[in-house]
Design a protein around this motif. Structure first.
Motif, PDB file in Angstrom:
ATOM      1  N   THR A   1       0.822  -1.214   0.000  1.00 35.06           N
ATOM      2  CA  THR A   1       0.000   0.000   0.000  1.00 35.06           C
ATOM      3  C   THR A   1       0.856   1.264   0.000  1.00 35.06           C
ATOM      4  OG1 THR A   1      -1.738  -1.197   1.197  1.00 35.06           O
ATOM      5  CG2 THR A   1      -1.887   1.204   1.157  1.00 35.06           C
ATOM      6  N   PRO A   2       1.925   1.364   0.830  1.00 33.28           N
ATOM      7  CA  PRO A   2       2.770   2.570   0.784  1.00 33.28           C
ATOM      8  C   PRO A   2       3.413   2.794  -0.591  1.00 33.28           C
ATOM      9  CG  PRO A   2       3.159   1.375   2.813  1.00 33.28           C
ATOM     10  CD  PRO A   2       2.337   0.477   1.943  1.00 33.28           C
ATOM     11  N   THR A   3       3.810   1.728  -1.255  1.00 34.53           N
ATOM     12  CA  THR A   3       4.396   1.872  -2.592  1.00 34.53           C
ATOM     13  C   THR A   3       3.360   2.381  -3.584  1.00 34.53           C
ATOM     14  OG1 THR A   3       6.158   0.229  -2.327  1.00 34.53           O
ATOM     15  CG2 THR A   3       5.314   0.557  -4.548  1.00 34.53           C
ATOM     16  N   MET A   4       2.140   1.855  -3.529  1.00 37.30           N
ATOM     17  CA  MET A   4       1.087   2.298  -4.448  1.00 37.30           C
ATOM     18  C   MET A   4       0.709   3.752  -4.173  1.00 37.30           C
ATOM     19  SD  MET A   4       0.946  -0.339  -6.250  1.00 37.30           S
ATOM     20  CE  MET A   4      -0.409   0.101  -7.342  1.00 37.30           C
ATOM     21  N   GLU A   5       0.755   4.161  -2.902  1.00 38.84           N
ATOM     22  CA  GLU A   5       0.482   5.567  -2.565  1.00 38.84           C
ATOM     23  C   GLU A   5       1.603   6.465  -3.087  1.00 38.84           C
ATOM     24  OE1 GLU A   5      -2.038   4.733   1.581  1.00 38.84           O
ATOM     25  OE2 GLU A   5       0.086   5.288   1.656  1.00 38.84           O
ATOM     26  N   LEU A   6       2.857   5.989  -2.971  1.00 38.92           N
ATOM     27  CA  LEU A   6       3.995   6.742  -3.512  1.00 38.92           C
ATOM     28  C   LEU A   6       3.854   6.875  -5.029  1.00 38.92           C
ATOM     29  CD1 LEU A   6       6.847   8.003  -3.410  1.00 38.92           C
ATOM     30  CD2 LEU A   6       7.769   5.669  -3.575  1.00 38.92           C
ATOM     31  N   LEU A   7       3.452   5.803  -5.686  1.00 41.17           N
ATOM     32  CA  LEU A   7       3.285   5.824  -7.137  1.00 41.17           C
ATOM     33  C   LEU A   7       2.250   6.869  -7.546  1.00 41.17           C
ATOM     34  CD1 LEU A   7       4.092   4.478  -9.825  1.00 41.17           C
ATOM     35  CD2 LEU A   7       2.251   2.821  -9.444  1.00 41.17           C
ATOM     36  N   ALA A   8       1.150   6.955  -6.792  1.00 40.01           N
ATOM     37  CA  ALA A   8       0.109   7.943  -7.093  1.00 40.01           C
ATOM     38  C   ALA A   8       0.637   9.364  -6.921  1.00 40.01           C
ATOM     39  CB  ALA A   8      -1.104   7.703  -6.195  1.00 40.01           C
ATOM     40  N   ARG A   9       1.462   9.589  -5.899  1.00 37.70           N
ATOM     41  CA  ARG A   9       2.022  10.926  -5.668  1.00 37.70           C
ATOM     42  C   ARG A   9       3.002  11.305  -6.776  1.00 37.70           C
ATOM     43  NH1 ARG A   9       2.465   9.007  -0.349  1.00 37.70           N
ATOM     44  NH2 ARG A   9       4.744   8.895  -0.507  1.00 37.70           N
TER      45      ARG A   9
ATOM     46  N   PHE B   1       7.459  14.420 -12.695  1.00 37.58           N
ATOM     47  CA  PHE B   1       7.254  13.178 -13.445  1.00 37.58           C
ATOM     48  C   PHE B   1       6.172  13.328 -14.515  1.00 37.58           C
ATOM     49  CE2 PHE B   1       9.428  11.773  -9.682  1.00 37.58           C
ATOM     50  CZ  PHE B   1      10.192  10.698 -10.099  1.00 37.58           C
ATOM     51  N   ALA B   2       5.769  14.571 -14.801  1.00 41.43           N
ATOM     52  CA  ALA B   2       4.757  14.794 -15.834  1.00 41.43           C
ATOM     53  C   ALA B   2       5.274  14.302 -17.185  1.00 41.43           C
ATOM     54  CB  ALA B   2       4.398  16.275 -15.915  1.00 41.43           C
ATOM     55  N   GLY B   3       4.470  13.522 -17.876  1.00 45.23           N
ATOM     56  CA  GLY B   3       4.859  13.006 -19.180  1.00 45.23           C
ATOM     57  C   GLY B   3       5.624  11.697 -19.130  1.00 45.23           C
ATOM     58  N   TYR B   4       5.957  11.206 -17.937  1.00 46.75           N
ATOM     59  CA  TYR B   4       6.656   9.936 -17.798  1.00 46.75           C
ATOM     60  C   TYR B   4       5.661   8.828 -17.469  1.00 46.75           C
ATOM     61  CZ  TYR B   4      11.111  12.419 -17.741  1.00 46.75           C
ATOM     62  OH  TYR B   4      12.194  13.199 -18.070  1.00 46.75           O
ATOM     63  N   LYS B   5       5.948   7.639 -17.949  1.00 46.93           N
ATOM     64  CA  LYS B   5       5.082   6.495 -17.707  1.00 46.93           C
ATOM     65  C   LYS B   5       5.584   5.737 -16.484  1.00 46.93           C
ATOM     66  CE  LYS B   5       3.268   2.384 -20.052  1.00 46.93           C
ATOM     67  NZ  LYS B   5       3.337   1.591 -21.302  1.00 46.93           N
TER      68      LYS B   5
END
Length: 490
Positions: free
Chosen positions: A295-303, A310-314
């Motif tokens: 869950t912490p990793t998925m929250e970091l990914l969302a941030r 990280f705009a424009g990066y996949k």
């Protein structure tokens, strides 16, 4: 006085020590005038499909092999009529009235191969090349030309088709299928040849269909499998599913009343099978599993996705896991090693070429990101995107498939939780990512709905002891359970 002479071009060793290649498609026909380094054919090695450029400027005199033929390295595949200094004829093996040294002077010094097609917005990629005197190889031997490196300019990107794909669970862009001629010779009185691909031609041959009578409904009039089936009254796939079928169903549909389909074992499938059998029965595999709260990793990914930086990066879970693997490896170098039977040595790499398993239309491939350990998260994200796009388009070069040191396979995109992945030959470890699922989980002494993933790590027990593999998996799990732990490991 200048005269014409016949020059044979023999299939070269494309730099990977391979003994044979399949002619996938000819880009020229008899009578065509070609320029030096013009692409004349696509050939499939045991690892990838590469573009073969012409070593001569002249007129195509003969095509010695048909699409679908498997040709040994060193055998003639095409003859050219070229301008010469005398009336004699020569061949790539140096025979004829001219000496081999003189012939070499008349031939180009450097011919590139394996160019990777990319969108015009990306930088040029590196492609290995071979010297033209591969023409001097004998029919019984392989070409022995020196290998060099040069930079290929990225060609303009053709129209692309978006198709749903398995890797990373997202859509991808695929280059449109290239229409290939049904025959290799042109007739001045014949109409335009049917536009089709090798699998379609094979299906038509199996069903006894003359492609000249079939109307193509694909891009630019391309004849598809469905067109052939519809012609004989057996079409059952909607037009909208045509592109997806081309990717997920490479084998031809059975003819009416046919109880079996036999497909020759060759190309990528043959190489993959041999490599997996060798790996499974050479390296003693051990697989360990660890289920963690990510869950912490998925929250970091969302941030990160919402961040301007990280705009424009996949960014995907695979991106974060890949970075976590690179961090954990710093403390567990035994997982980044190779067993060298020939020298009876254990080779430890001081760099990481990170392999990413990719399910492609031509089968399983594991291209790798060179020196991934030196990349920032942004650079790693870009490299992963380029790697997966190129693999799905079927344009991965042999160089990108060689030299991996450790690999990751993402089975979670298929909804699978865990597995026992087989090591890529020559590597000590491979990590399989399971699906991220919301599950009841213990959290702060209570039961809560959390996002959970299972990691499956296979390793070579000759190189990695159980304790070493377990501690690596433990550290990797610690980072993904709490990304801040990465600060304690760098």
């Amino acid at each position: 006085m200048s005269a014409t002479m016949i020059k044979e071009f023999r299939l070269p060793d494309l730099g990977e020590g391979l003994t044979e290649s399949e002619i996938v498609a000819w880009k020229v026909a008899v009578g065509d005038t070609v320029a030096l380094n013009q692409i004349i054919a696509e050939v499939e090695t045991a690892k990838a499909v590469v573009e073969l450029p012409s070593p001569f400027a002249g007129v195509v005199a003969a095509l010695h092999e048909q699409p679908g033929s498997v040709v040994e390295v060193g055998k003639p595949i095409v003859s050219f009529e070229v301008e010469g200094d005398d009336g004699g004829s020569g061949s790539a093996d140096g025979s004829g009235s001219g000496a081999e040294e003189a012939a070499a002077k008349r031939e180009p010094n450097l011919v590139g191969y394996g160019a990777v097609l990319e969108s015009s917005g990306r930088p040029a990629r590196r492609a290995r090349s071979f010297a033209a005197p591969v023409a001097a190889a004998t029919a019984a031997g392989t070409a022995s030309a020196p290998v060099a490196e040069r930079t290929e300019a990225a060609p303009a990107a053709p129209a692309r088709t978006t198709v749903a794909g398995p890797l990373a669970g997202e859509s991808f862009t695929r280059e449109p299928l290239t229409a290939e001629p049904l025959t290799t010779e042109r007739s001045p009185t014949s109409a335009e040849r049917p536009r089709s691909t090798p699998p379609v031609r094979k299906l038509a041959k199996d069903l006894g269909v003359d492609l000249a009578l079939v109307t193509g409904t694909g891009e630019f009039g391309l004849i598809t499998r469905e067109d052939v089936r519809n012609f004989v009254g057996g079409g059952d796939l909607p037009v909208a599913s045509r592109d997806l079928a081309a990717v997920s169903s490479p084998a031809p549909a059975p003819a009416q009343g046919e109880r079996e389909i036999r497909t020759p074992i060759k190309g990528v499938r043959k190489f993959t099978a041999a490599a997996m059998v060798s790996s499974a029965f050479t390296a003693p595999h051990v697989t360990e599993f660890l289920t963690i709260d990510v869950t912490p990793t998925m929250e970091l990914l969302a941030r990160l996705k919402a961040s301007r930086a990280f705009a424009g990066y996949k960014l995907t879970p695979l991106t974060i896991v890949a970075k976590a693997v690179l961090i954990a490896l710093k403390n567990h170098p035994t997982l980044n090693t190779r067993w060298d039977d020939a020298t009876q040595e254990i080779v430890q790499y001081n760099y990481v070429n990170l392999g990413i398993a990719a399910a492609t239309p031509r089968g399983l491939t594991v291209p790798n990101i060179k020196d991934a350990d030196r990349m920032s998260l942004l650079e790693l994200s870009t490299a992963l995107t380029e790697l997966t796009d190129t693999a799905r388009a079927g344009k991965t070069s042999p160089a990108e498939l060689s030299g991996g040191t450790i690999s990751i396979t993402n089975i979670g995109v298929f909804g699978i939780d865990a597995g026992t992945p087989i090591l890529n030959p020559g590597e000590a470890a491979i990590l399989a990512l399971g699906a991220v699922r919301k599950m009841p989980w213990e959290y702060q002494d209570e039961v809560a709905l959390r996002q959970v993933m299972t990691l499956s790590l296979s390793f070579d027990h000759r190189l990695v002891d159980g304790e070493q593999g377990s501690r690596f998996l433990q550290d990797l799990g610690a980072i993904l359970s709490d990304p801040g732990m990465a600060l304690a490991m760098v």
